[in-house]
Write a protein that holds these residues in place. Structure first.
Motif, short mmCIF file in Angstrom:
data_model
loop_
_atom_site.label_atom_id
_atom_site.label_comp_id
_atom_site.label_asym_id
_atom_site.label_seq_id
_atom_site.Cartn_x
_atom_site.Cartn_y
_atom_site.Cartn_z
N PHE A 122 0.63 -1.34 0.01
CA PHE A 122 0.32 -0.27 -0.03
C PHE A 122 0.57 0.97 0.00
O PHE A 122 1.80 1.23 0.85
N VAL A 123 0.65 2.53 -0.68
CA VAL A 123 1.26 3.44 -1.05
C VAL A 123 0.68 4.50 -0.73
O VAL A 123 -0.42 4.64 -1.20
N LEU A 124 0.39 5.22 0.25
CA LEU A 124 -0.46 6.21 1.25
C LEU A 124 0.49 7.03 0.86
O LEU A 124 1.80 8.00 1.10
N GLN A 125 -0.22 8.41 0.40
CA GLN A 125 0.25 9.72 -0.96
C GLN A 125 -0.21 10.39 -0.16
O GLN A 125 -1.82 10.49 -0.02
N SER A 126 -0.13 12.02 0.10
CA SER A 126 -0.32 13.14 0.49
C SER A 126 0.41 14.62 0.22
O SER A 126 1.41 14.21 0.17
N GLY A 127 -0.55 15.19 0.00
CA GLY A 127 0.22 16.73 -0.07
C GLY A 127 0.95 17.05 1.32
O GLY A 127 0.52 15.57 2.29
N GLU A 128 1.29 17.68 1.57
CA GLU A 128 2.63 17.62 2.72
C GLU A 128 1.13 19.01 3.83
O GLU A 128 1.31 19.82 3.70
N ASP A 129 -0.12 17.58 4.42
CA ASP A 129 -0.44 17.75 5.13
C ASP A 129 -0.44 17.98 6.93
O ASP A 129 -0.20 16.82 7.17
N LYS A 130 -0.47 19.41 7.34
CA LYS A 130 0.02 19.41 9.21
C LYS A 130 -1.63 18.12 9.71
O LYS A 130 -0.13 18.17 10.92
N TYR A 131 -2.42 18.24 9.43
CA TYR A 131 -3.40 17.60 10.18
C TYR A 131 -2.82 16.34 10.85
O TYR A 131 -2.25 15.34 11.43
N PHE A 132 -2.25 15.48 9.63
CA PHE A 132 -1.48 14.13 9.99
C PHE A 132 -0.49 14.65 10.91
O PHE A 132 1.01 14.66 10.42
#
Ligand code: 5AD
Ligand code: FES
Length: 374
Positions: A122-132
């Motif tokens: 599984f490849v977990l991709q996101s923007g640079e999101d400070k929430y996480f």
């Protein structure tokens, strides 16, 4: 007829550039070239030489991985991003975009759907999101590994401190994708605003390697103002970094960015770079990217025939798919995970390869970097 015997039969004629053929053979043998030699290839390759390059790359891939194409399930879990890359559609200034985040349970159900379809990465991709926060990321990674112990987790969530990277690794993350975007400092600065630093990007990749991840770097081809000299820098950088994975895709324009309207990348040049990287790193995991499939309806198949051996179909919920619009007209945004699984399998088989649903680690599993994962 095997590709190798095809290669033996490769016929040159007066119009073939013999120096390029010799350079390709040399690269195959010693896995590195001089700066001028790479530049000569990029400046002078036409159809005949490209055919030879692609066949050489395919033969090296067959020697190392046979006809297997590894499948990775991609989960784009947040399109919030604090960054403003000049090429990217999810940059923070874009107000013409519906932002979303998936919670842990939703991410786990995407994994479950993927697991039932046979995916083991599984490849977990996101923007640079400070929430996480690091705590949240560690909890998600840990929960996936607990629930699906026979899988690999790849993170692709941007630039972080070495301590954060270490924490994700300790929680069970196996691999990390962070494209360097370009190894030319000048071009990097053209593609990114002042608050992003070339040196930080390079440091992140170094940190990831030292921690023991299987590391993926990567770059765009034909990004605005990019020259062949810049692309040579990418090849020299890859020789030096020795990454386990390299993501290569054409630049594609997006109207809600400062680069709006600038010309998108070119299929043949992208494929040339894919093949050269396969020759530099015979056992690299090399994706045939969605951007290539978006640029050309047969782009992914062409990349598979040029040394690529990974595909990353989307497992994100369809209701959010089209919001993860880093470039326009992205393919597969309306398709269910099961549809993509079937579609890509047909394409792989038609191109002469076979689907491999195994976890598909890099041969070294990152252990050449330092730490060993037990
Ligand atoms: N065209 C092509 N690739 C892009 N990426 C981001 N925006 C674009 C674009 N407009 C790539 C970057 C990033 C990866 C997730 O997607 O290389 O690292
Ligand atoms: Fe998604 Fe083809 S891979 S529809």
């Amino acid at each position: 007829m095997s590709v190798l015997s095809n290669l033996e039969k490769f016929e040159t004629d007066a119009s073939t550039n013999q120096r390029i053929i010799t350079l390709i053979d040399k690269l195959k043998e010693v896995r590195r070239l001089e700066r001028e030699e790479y530049l000569y290839i990029l400046n002078n390759t036409s159809q005949k030489e490209l055919e030879y390059l692609r066949k050489s790359a395919d033969s090296i891939r067959l020697e190392n991985y046979g006809t297997s194409v590894y499948m990775r399930g991609l989960i784009e879990f947040s399109n919030f991003c604090t960054r403003s890359c000049n090429y990217c559609g999810i940059r923070r200034q874009n107000q013409n975009i519906d932002r979303y985040r998936l919670d842990k349970d939703t991410i786990l159900s995407c994994c479950e759907e993927g697991y039932n379809l046979g995916y083991r990465t599984f490849v977990l991709q996101s923007g640079e999101d400070k929430y996480f926060s690091d705590d949240i990321i560690c909890d998600i990674v840990n929960s996936i590994k607990k629930k699906f112990p026979d899988t690999a987790v790849t993170l692709s969530i941007g630039e972080k401190s070495k301590e954060s990277y270490q924490r994700y690794f300790d929680s069970g993350a196996d691999r990390y994708l962070l494209r360097h975007e370009t190894a030319s400092r000048k071009l990097y600065e053209h593609l990114h605003p002042n608050d992003m630093s070339f040196d930080t990007r390079m440091q992140c990749l170094q940190d990831l390697k030292e921690i023991g991840y299987q590391v993926g770097c990567g770059f765009m081809v034909n990004s605005p103002t990019q020259t062949n000299e810049d692309l040579v820098e990418d090849l020299l950088f890859i020789e030096k970094l020795q990454p386990h994975m390299v993501g290569i895709g054409p630049y594609l324009s997006h109207s809600e960015t400062p680069f709006s309207g600038l010309e998108s990348g070119n299929l043949l040049q992208t494929i040339t770079m894919v093949s050269l990287v396969r020759l530099i790193l015979p056992d690299v995991l090399l994706p045939s990217t969605t951007a290539l499939g978006t640029l050309n309806s047969k782009g992914r198949e062409e990349a598979l025939k040029s040394g690529a051996n990974v595909v990353m179909p989307n497992l994100s919920p369809t209701e959010h798919r089209e919001k993860y619009e880093i470039y326009e007209n992205k393919i597969c945004t309306g398709d269910e995970a099961a549809h993509c699984r079937g579609c890509i399998e047909t394409r792989i088989i038609f191109a002469g390869y076979e689907v491999d649903m195994s976890v598909g680690h890099h041969k070294t599993r990152g252990i050449n970097n330092g730490m060993v994962r037990s």
